[in-house]
Write a protein that holds these residues in place. Structure first.
Motif, PDB file in Angstrom:
ATOM      1  N   PRO A 129      -4.843 -34.845  19.090  1.00 32.94           N
ATOM      2  CA  PRO A 129      -5.979 -35.672  18.803  1.00 32.94           C
ATOM      3  C   PRO A 129      -6.065 -36.284  20.143  1.00 32.94           C
ATOM      4  O   PRO A 129      -5.303 -36.921  20.799  1.00 32.94           O
ATOM      5  CB  PRO A 129      -5.347 -36.362  17.777  1.00 32.94           C
ATOM      6  CG  PRO A 129      -4.290 -35.894  17.250  1.00 32.94           C
ATOM      7  CD  PRO A 129      -3.643 -35.119  18.167  1.00 32.94           C
ATOM      8  N   LYS A 130      -7.384 -36.929  20.234  1.00 31.55           N
ATOM      9  CA  LYS A 130      -7.827 -37.744  21.272  1.00 31.55           C
ATOM     10  C   LYS A 130      -7.242 -39.084  21.591  1.00 31.55           C
ATOM     11  O   LYS A 130      -6.914 -39.716  20.433  1.00 31.55           O
ATOM     12  CB  LYS A 130      -9.337 -38.004  20.978  1.00 31.55           C
ATOM     13  CG  LYS A 130     -10.361 -37.918  22.364  1.00 31.55           C
ATOM     14  CD  LYS A 130     -11.555 -37.654  22.081  1.00 31.55           C
ATOM     15  CE  LYS A 130     -12.399 -37.918  23.413  1.00 31.55           C
ATOM     16  NZ  LYS A 130     -13.721 -37.645  23.668  1.00 31.55           N
ATOM     17  N   GLY A 131      -6.877 -39.492  22.481  1.00 30.47           N
ATOM     18  CA  GLY A 131      -6.285 -40.703  22.547  1.00 30.47           C
ATOM     19  C   GLY A 131      -7.014 -42.020  22.140  1.00 30.47           C
ATOM     20  O   GLY A 131      -8.120 -41.812  22.573  1.00 30.47           O
ATOM     21  N   ILE A 132      -6.741 -42.949  21.782  1.00 29.27           N
ATOM     22  CA  ILE A 132      -7.270 -44.146  21.378  1.00 29.27           C
ATOM     23  C   ILE A 132      -6.811 -45.277  22.446  1.00 29.27           C
ATOM     24  O   ILE A 132      -5.484 -45.385  22.374  1.00 29.27           O
ATOM     25  CB  ILE A 132      -7.039 -44.701  19.843  1.00 29.27           C
ATOM     26  CG1 ILE A 132      -7.425 -43.492  19.005  1.00 29.27           C
ATOM     27  CG2 ILE A 132      -7.548 -45.924  19.564  1.00 29.27           C
ATOM     28  CD1 ILE A 132      -8.885 -43.187  18.988  1.00 29.27           C
ATOM     29  N   HIS A 133      -7.762 -45.884  23.102  1.00 28.11           N
ATOM     30  CA  HIS A 133      -7.357 -46.611  24.264  1.00 28.11           C
ATOM     31  C   HIS A 133      -7.515 -48.151  23.901  1.00 28.11           C
ATOM     32  O   HIS A 133      -6.969 -49.141  25.000  1.00 28.11           O
ATOM     33  CB  HIS A 133      -8.417 -46.323  25.385  1.00 28.11           C
ATOM     34  CG  HIS A 133      -8.061 -44.944  26.044  1.00 28.11           C
ATOM     35  ND1 HIS A 133      -8.748 -43.865  25.361  1.00 28.11           N
ATOM     36  CD2 HIS A 133      -7.187 -44.441  27.038  1.00 28.11           C
ATOM     37  CE1 HIS A 133      -8.450 -42.846  26.018  1.00 28.11           C
ATOM     38  NE2 HIS A 133      -7.398 -43.129  26.813  1.00 28.11           N
ATOM     39  N   LEU A 166      -6.601 -50.206  21.691  1.00 23.81           N
ATOM     40  CA  LEU A 166      -5.578 -51.128  20.657  1.00 23.81           C
ATOM     41  C   LEU A 166      -5.275 -52.617  20.891  1.00 23.81           C
ATOM     42  O   LEU A 166      -4.773 -52.961  20.114  1.00 23.81           O
ATOM     43  CB  LEU A 166      -4.558 -50.135  20.286  1.00 23.81           C
ATOM     44  CG  LEU A 166      -4.930 -48.809  19.477  1.00 23.81           C
ATOM     45  CD1 LEU A 166      -3.561 -48.094  19.368  1.00 23.81           C
ATOM     46  CD2 LEU A 166      -5.236 -49.225  18.096  1.00 23.81           C
ATOM     47  N   LEU A 167      -5.300 -52.868  22.102  1.00 27.57           N
ATOM     48  CA  LEU A 167      -5.009 -54.226  22.437  1.00 27.57           C
ATOM     49  C   LEU A 167      -5.855 -55.119  21.955  1.00 27.57           C
ATOM     50  O   LEU A 167      -5.460 -56.400  21.598  1.00 27.57           O
ATOM     51  CB  LEU A 167      -5.159 -54.229  24.057  1.00 27.57           C
ATOM     52  CG  LEU A 167      -4.133 -54.348  24.874  1.00 27.57           C
ATOM     53  CD1 LEU A 167      -4.488 -54.459  26.374  1.00 27.57           C
ATOM     54  CD2 LEU A 167      -3.025 -55.370  24.636  1.00 27.57           C
ATOM     55  N   MET A 200      -9.956 -39.026   9.849  1.00 27.43           N
ATOM     56  CA  MET A 200     -10.463 -38.983  11.121  1.00 27.43           C
ATOM     57  C   MET A 200     -10.913 -37.444  11.315  1.00 27.43           C
ATOM     58  O   MET A 200     -10.114 -36.801  11.980  1.00 27.43           O
ATOM     59  CB  MET A 200      -9.071 -39.319  11.716  1.00 27.43           C
ATOM     60  CG  MET A 200      -8.695 -40.734  11.857  1.00 27.43           C
ATOM     61  SD  MET A 200      -7.432 -41.217  12.949  1.00 27.43           S
ATOM     62  CE  MET A 200      -7.429 -43.056  12.909  1.00 27.43           C
TER      63      MET A 200
END
Lengths: 348, 348
Positions: free
Chosen positions: B268-272, B274-275, B259
């Motif tokens: 680190p940037k958030g990952i939105h 994942l749903l 990454m």
């Protein structure tokens, strides 16, 4: 029972799509219509059901949005919604179903349902030793979700450290008990003292904690898992997932079953700790029970047998009457239910 | 070569821990020391190496932080750093190594290295048909990362739609070629027109694009994958991962190899998105090549054989002289390298 005359049929309908926020009681509405208690003439293959128990499941929220790209199509506004239920056949034009049969599967949220497509219904044999309502819980979709998720996704080994969020819920409570039977060390989190007590004192979890009382979820997990977590059974998402990622052990597994804290948000919270996936070689896997239906018979045998031997318990939250359904469903999203939320529509 | 006298030994040292931001050229420093070109007296088991090629790998950044909880211990400030290299034995007290042998494995970023622990060194047979430097690239850790990640983590099937980020890098370029050999449809992204040209015209990718020219990564992926992505070989993280999650197909696999856009950020940037793991039943799995070393012989045979038949190419970015190492290493984090970044320390 007069199959010729029309009777009243109470129904729960979706008033409008819910595109933001969690479902509220007022998003659903009770309506009274009429229904003739018989199926259409010969050749229809339809059956008429008297619904006894209806299941309140968080996944149903996904069907209340105006979004047609998912694995399951949405409900229609002003129409009766559907969900898993236990029902009794009262009239039938289908060779496999006859009046008096008990069935489980997708039915309407109403007193009586006329079902044309019967392929997703399963005939059940009432068992004096198992409550009929368990067919939408322990022996239904939530129980099977727990079974498939734990055995097929988590790759459990004896001695593994297992963490379960939303642990007293319809799925989590069985995951924890299966993990204990498998020889794992099991910790669950839930949102009230009552639920934590149930986990520790009734369901046999090794430890449990109230996540609402923890200001630092990372610290809480370090307290309960000083050696780290091998398996995280993920039901909530958000900050809890980020904290779990920090506490996973090398080669840990995360079974992503639900993200109930996130699925109501139009912009879900960001997850920041995914770099741990690499350094700890974590497998994070989403799943749906419907991919594992070939295992259903094995699941039924395993869980029913353990239940009858007293090795597995199941906690239900039973509401009386279809009138209570809108509030009970909305309550899921505030953790109001203690155990599996079921609506008793009628006594058999 | 006089093994008795001391000679100059240029070294690259870590000036200080890098706890925030990407490595800069000035975080490393060239130092000149002296070394005696012989091993300690009998019984030491040590070997003295003349380093020929050194490998610049992004993972080395993890060893430049003051963080001791990872799978690999950090470098020490003011000490020479280490990395993968190709070296020639010039003196030895070890029965398995004799002067003139070529070896590959962890060595110092310096002209000569005295190695006491030889267990991570591998003797190599120079092959006229394969450049010696390929032992830190195509046939070394990056190549093996590609092989283990693709075959052991991605579960590839013929016809799969495969997406690779940082696709012209040391790992990505081989993943793409292995996927093509496997019968997959392969698209790569990279950060310059030159790299995109290499992917399409030299390495045989079906399509490639410059992510820096795309204002909407989701739209870009939808353009290149109208049917969705079966396999995402993840090298960058951040917004690209979020966009890929939106475009994965049911039962898709994400191999998390790096990454690089995130590992330099303290937060680190958030990952939105994942749903999507649930609704599409995606498996997302982090991995390190070191867990698969039992497959190394099979990998060497497979890749060397395909290379000799002209079915696999490998693009190197070769810098001359240890003096060029600090800038070359820092350049990795700005995408300056075109292909696998190697430093030639000495001509054999």
């Amino acid at each position: 029972m007069a199959a010729e005359a029309e009777v009243e049929n109470k129904q729960v309908i979706l008033k409008h799509y819910i595109n933001d926020g969690v479902p509220k009681q007022t998003d659903l509405e009770l309506r009274v219509t009429k229904i003739e208690l018989k199926v259409p003439p010969k050749g229809s293959g339809a059956i008429l059901l008297k619904n006894l128990y209806l299941s309140c499941d968080p996944y149903m929220h996904r069907r209340m949005r105006d979004f047609h790209g998912s694995y399951i199509h949405p409900f229609l506004p002003s129409q009766v919604i559907e969900g898993f239920g236990v029902s009794k056949v009262i009239h039938s034009d289908h060779p496999n179903f006859k009046p008096g049969d008990f069935i489980s599967g997708l039915t309407g949220w109403e007193e009586y349902s006329l079902i044309h497509k019967t392929d997703k219904l399963r005939k059940i044999e009432p068992d004096d030793d198992i409550p009929l309502s368990f067919n939408v819980g322990l022996l239904g979709m939530p129980g099977f979700t727990a079974y498939a998720g734990f055995y097929e996704v988590c790759s459990p080994r004896k001695g593994d450290y297992v963490y379960i969020s939303a642990a007293s819920g319809a799925v989590g409570q069985l995951v924890g008990q299966l993990a204990k039977l498998h020889g794992c060390y099991v910790v669950g989190s839930a949102g009230s003292k009552e639920k934590v007590d149930i986990l520790k004192n009734k369901l046999g979890f090794d430890e449990a904690f109230n996540y609402k009382e923890e200001s630092d979820l990372d610290a809480a997990l370090k307290r309960y898992f000083p050696e780290g977590i091998d398996i995280y059974f993920e039901n909530v998402g958000g900050d809890m997932l980020d904290a779990a990622l920090l506490n996973m052990r090398v080669h840990g597994r995360i079974a992503v079953c639900g993200m109930v804290s996130q699925q109501s948000l139009s912009s879900p919270k960001g997850i920041h700790n995914l770099l741990n996936l690499i350094t700890k070689r974590i497998r994070m896997q989403g799943f749906l029970q419907s991919d594992y239906l070939h295992l259903y018979p094995r699941f039924l045998e395993h869980v029913a047998s353990n239940y009858k031997q007293g090795k597995i318990l199941y906690v239900e939250d039973m509401n009386e009457g279809l009138e209570s359904a809108p509030a009970a469903f909305a309550g899921l999203f505030h953790g109001k239910n203690v155990g599996k939320q079921v609506i008793r529509v009628a006594h058999d």
